[in-house]
Design an enzyme around this catalytic site. Structure first.
Site, PDB file in Angstrom:
ATOM      1  N   ASP A 136       0.843  -1.203   0.000  1.00  0.00           N
ATOM      2  CA  ASP A 136       0.000   0.000   0.000  1.00  0.00           C
ATOM      3  C   ASP A 136       0.877   1.251   0.000  1.00  0.00           C
ATOM      4  OD1 ASP A 136      -2.333  -1.474   0.115  1.00  0.00           O
ATOM      5  OD2 ASP A 136      -2.682  -1.135   2.253  1.00  0.00           O
ATOM      6  N   MET A 137       0.311   2.356  -0.468  1.00  0.00           N
ATOM      7  CA  MET A 137       1.060   3.615  -0.430  1.00  0.00           C
ATOM      8  C   MET A 137       0.512   4.490   0.694  1.00  0.00           C
ATOM      9  SD  MET A 137       3.604   5.223  -1.567  1.00  0.00           S
ATOM     10  CE  MET A 137       4.123   4.639  -3.180  1.00  0.00           C
ATOM     11  N   ARG A 187      -1.288  -0.462  -8.695  1.00  0.00           N
ATOM     12  CA  ARG A 187      -2.683  -0.174  -8.329  1.00  0.00           C
ATOM     13  C   ARG A 187      -2.801   1.361  -8.308  1.00  0.00           C
ATOM     14  NH1 ARG A 187      -3.808  -1.241  -2.369  1.00  0.00           N
ATOM     15  NH2 ARG A 187      -4.303  -3.394  -2.875  1.00  0.00           N
TER      16      ARG A 187
HETATM   17  P1  FDA Z   1     -14.370   9.200  -4.713  1.00  0.00           P
HETATM   18  O1  FDA Z   1     -13.842   9.515  -3.369  1.00  0.00           O
HETATM   19  O2  FDA Z   1     -14.595  10.316  -5.661  1.00  0.00           O
HETATM   20  O3  FDA Z   1     -15.688   8.342  -4.553  1.00  0.00           O
HETATM   21  C1  FDA Z   1     -16.479   7.923  -5.647  1.00  0.00           C
HETATM   22  C2  FDA Z   1     -17.758   7.323  -5.078  1.00  0.00           C
HETATM   23  O4  FDA Z   1     -17.441   6.138  -4.333  1.00  0.00           O
HETATM   24  C3  FDA Z   1     -18.483   8.209  -4.071  1.00  0.00           C
HETATM   25  O5  FDA Z   1     -19.330   9.112  -4.707  1.00  0.00           O
HETATM   26  C4  FDA Z   1     -19.216   7.189  -3.227  1.00  0.00           C
HETATM   27  O6  FDA Z   1     -20.367   6.699  -3.875  1.00  0.00           O
HETATM   28  C5  FDA Z   1     -18.241   6.043  -3.166  1.00  0.00           C
HETATM   29  N1  FDA Z   1     -17.352   6.138  -2.001  1.00  0.00           N
HETATM   30  C6  FDA Z   1     -16.026   6.456  -1.999  1.00  0.00           C
HETATM   31  N2  FDA Z   1     -15.536   6.404  -0.763  1.00  0.00           N
HETATM   32  C7  FDA Z   1     -16.561   6.064   0.052  1.00  0.00           C
HETATM   33  C8  FDA Z   1     -16.671   5.834   1.439  1.00  0.00           C
HETATM   34  N3  FDA Z   1     -15.630   5.955   2.248  1.00  0.00           N
HETATM   35  N4  FDA Z   1     -17.879   5.494   1.937  1.00  0.00           N
HETATM   36  C9  FDA Z   1     -18.945   5.329   1.125  1.00  0.00           C
HETATM   37  N5  FDA Z   1     -18.902   5.522  -0.211  1.00  0.00           N
HETATM   38  C10 FDA Z   1     -17.741   5.887  -0.750  1.00  0.00           C
HETATM   39  N6  FDA Z   1      -5.341   5.113  -0.918  1.00  0.00           N
HETATM   40  C11 FDA Z   1      -4.035   5.349  -0.622  1.00  0.00           C
HETATM   41  O7  FDA Z   1      -3.666   6.506  -0.406  1.00  0.00           O
HETATM   42  N7  FDA Z   1      -3.147   4.301  -0.567  1.00  0.00           N
HETATM   43  C12 FDA Z   1      -3.503   3.017  -0.825  1.00  0.00           C
HETATM   44  O8  FDA Z   1      -2.672   2.122  -0.773  1.00  0.00           O
HETATM   45  C13 FDA Z   1      -4.871   2.760  -1.159  1.00  0.00           C
HETATM   46  N8  FDA Z   1      -5.301   1.497  -1.440  1.00  0.00           N
HETATM   47  C14 FDA Z   1      -6.590   1.322  -1.945  1.00  0.00           C
HETATM   48  C15 FDA Z   1      -6.983   0.073  -2.409  1.00  0.00           C
HETATM   49  C16 FDA Z   1      -8.224  -0.068  -3.037  1.00  0.00           C
HETATM   50  C17 FDA Z   1      -8.626  -1.417  -3.568  1.00  0.00           C
HETATM   51  C18 FDA Z   1      -9.098   1.050  -3.183  1.00  0.00           C
HETATM   52  C19 FDA Z   1     -10.407   0.937  -3.883  1.00  0.00           C
HETATM   53  C20 FDA Z   1      -8.719   2.270  -2.665  1.00  0.00           C
HETATM   54  C21 FDA Z   1      -7.483   2.410  -2.028  1.00  0.00           C
HETATM   55  N9  FDA Z   1      -7.090   3.644  -1.519  1.00  0.00           N
HETATM   56  C22 FDA Z   1      -5.762   3.847  -1.191  1.00  0.00           C
HETATM   57  C23 FDA Z   1      -8.105   4.711  -1.252  1.00  0.00           C
HETATM   58  C24 FDA Z   1      -8.217   5.712  -2.377  1.00  0.00           C
HETATM   59  O9  FDA Z   1      -7.077   6.528  -2.432  1.00  0.00           O
HETATM   60  C25 FDA Z   1      -9.442   6.613  -2.194  1.00  0.00           C
HETATM   61  O10 FDA Z   1      -9.285   7.338  -1.015  1.00  0.00           O
HETATM   62  C26 FDA Z   1     -10.782   5.859  -2.143  1.00  0.00           C
HETATM   63  O11 FDA Z   1     -10.805   4.810  -3.053  1.00  0.00           O
HETATM   64  C27 FDA Z   1     -11.967   6.800  -2.477  1.00  0.00           C
HETATM   65  O12 FDA Z   1     -11.796   7.339  -3.749  1.00  0.00           O
HETATM   66  P2  FDA Z   1     -12.633   6.898  -5.048  1.00  0.00           P
HETATM   67  O13 FDA Z   1     -11.638   6.632  -6.119  1.00  0.00           O
HETATM   68  O14 FDA Z   1     -13.556   5.800  -4.761  1.00  0.00           O
HETATM   69  O15 FDA Z   1     -13.377   8.221  -5.499  1.00  0.00           O
END
Ligand code: FDA
Length: 312
Positions: A136-137, A187
């Site tokens: 992870d980052m 990722r």
């Molecule tokens: P965005 O935040 O714009 O959300 C899009 C939509 O998703 C929202 O409108 C809502 O519907 C839904 N959603 C998103 N977050 C939600 C929540 N908490 N509760 C409910 N609904 C929600 N980051 C990092 O810095 N280091 C890492 O190693 C990782 N690893 C990682 C692994 C995986 C598999 C995922 C999916 C994500 C990560 N992340 C991460 C987290 C990432 O950086 C980010 O913070 C989250 O994925 C939320 O961003 P979205 O891309 O979903 O977009």
């Protein structure tokens, strides 16, 4: 949709010992407790159960035994030993073999060489058993050192490892090119941490724009990239790009977090896309949980309702 201020606020709350105490007391104790929406449980058996359910829905998974920012070498060794037990438990259970971990969980803040040795110990057990290990980052002070450790291990012949890059950071275009040249799996995420203006985009639209550009580079030139987002507009753009450029569905995968947008997860799986669910578990769930709240302040109401019903 997160904004910068709410991210900063929840990043700060994540450090509160009082909240951590309250959370640990009420968040997980019943099957319907509020933290269980995002965390599979405190024990590996609960994560394995969640993973079986995910597999039953036609998806794969990566299990994250939560932990970060350990302060002593003893804690780092203990986390490493626990990770080895987790790997054994996953192997014995027969579920798919993938884990995600953080370098500060293995002692990066205390001693870099020890953290690398701890990771190597984990890889020595995980790789022969057929695991893929995703590093992870964490926040931007760790970007350089994380990539450096990753590259060192890669040069030493470890191939069942991958990294995470964040579209929020200005530097990521260069890092994507660097990882693509290496042949490593990235990722791509937006980034979960509050970052200063000097290193990161502050507006969501800029983070999203950067994500789409980086995603297209990874889909076209990357090696088994993971498009990790719940953002329907970005997922639609990925589908459009892969259709247009005839990129086969087995050359990349979508990834989402346990408990978030299960509808979208199911839809992609039904349509034949590869999708992996990140399943977090363990006693140290509080900082992860706070980052999820910070992404969507509406979640806070749901937690408050949960605490009220737990304390009645
Ligand atoms: P965005 O935040 O714009 O959300 C899009 C939509 O998703 C929202 O409108 C809502 O519907 C839904 N959603 C998103 N977050 C939600 C929540 N908490 N509760 C409910 N609904 C929600 N980051 C990092 O810095 N280091 C890492 O190693 C990782 N690893 C990682 C692994 C995986 C598999 C995922 C999916 C994500 C990560 N992340 C991460 C987290 C990432 O950086 C980010 O913070 C989250 O994925 C939320 O961003 P979205 O891309 O979903 O977009």
């Amino acid at each position: 949709m997160l904004d910068s201020a709410s991210k900063a606020f929840f990043n700060l709350l994540a450090q509160s010992t009082l909240l951590k105490h309250l959370g640990s007391r009420y968040g997980m104790r019943r099957p319907d407790s509020f933290a269980r929406r995002f965390i599979a449980g405190e024990h590996v058996s609960e994560a394995i159960e969640a993973a079986r359910a995910v597999e039953g829905r036609g998806m794969t998974h990566t299990l994250d035994f939560l932990g970060e920012g350990v302060h002593t070498l003893d804690e780092a060794y203990a986390a490493t030993r626990e990770y080895l037990e987790v790997i054994q438990a996953i192997t014995d259970s027969g579920i798919g073999r993938g884990v995600s971990l953080k370098l500060t969980q293995l002692g990066l803040d205390v001693d870099k060489a020890t953290a690398v040795d701890n990771l190597r110990r984990i890889l020595e057990h995980a790789e022969p058993a057929g695991f893929f290990v995703r590093i992870d980052m964490e926040n931007s002070p760790y970007t350089d050192v994380t990539l450096e450790i990753f590259e060192t291990l890669w040069q030493q012949g470890h191939r069942s490892i991958g990294v995470v890059l964040q579209s929020a950071l200005y530097r990521t275009e260069g890092d994507v090119a660097r990882m693509n040249a290496l042949g490593a799996s990235v990722r791509l995420v937006k980034g979960a941490y509050k970052e200063p203006r000097s290193v990161a985009h502050q507006k969501m639209a800029d983070v999203d724009g950067a994500y789409e550009r980086l995603m297209k580079t990874l889909l076209t030139h990357g090696h088994n990239p993971a498009i990790a987002t719940h953002d329907p507009a970005i997922i639609a753009a990925a589908r459009h790009w892969t259709d247009e450029h005839q990129i086969a569905a087995d050359r990349y995968e979508f990834q989402m977090l346990y408990g978030i947008r299960r509808d979208l997860q199911a839809m992609l799986a039904r349509e034949g896309y590869r999708i992996r669910i990140y399943i977090p578990f363990g006693r140290e769930w509080f900082p992860y949980f706070m980052r999820r709240l910070g992404e969507r302040p509406a979640n806070v109401m749901f937690v408050i309702r949960g605490i009220v019903s737990e304390t009645r």
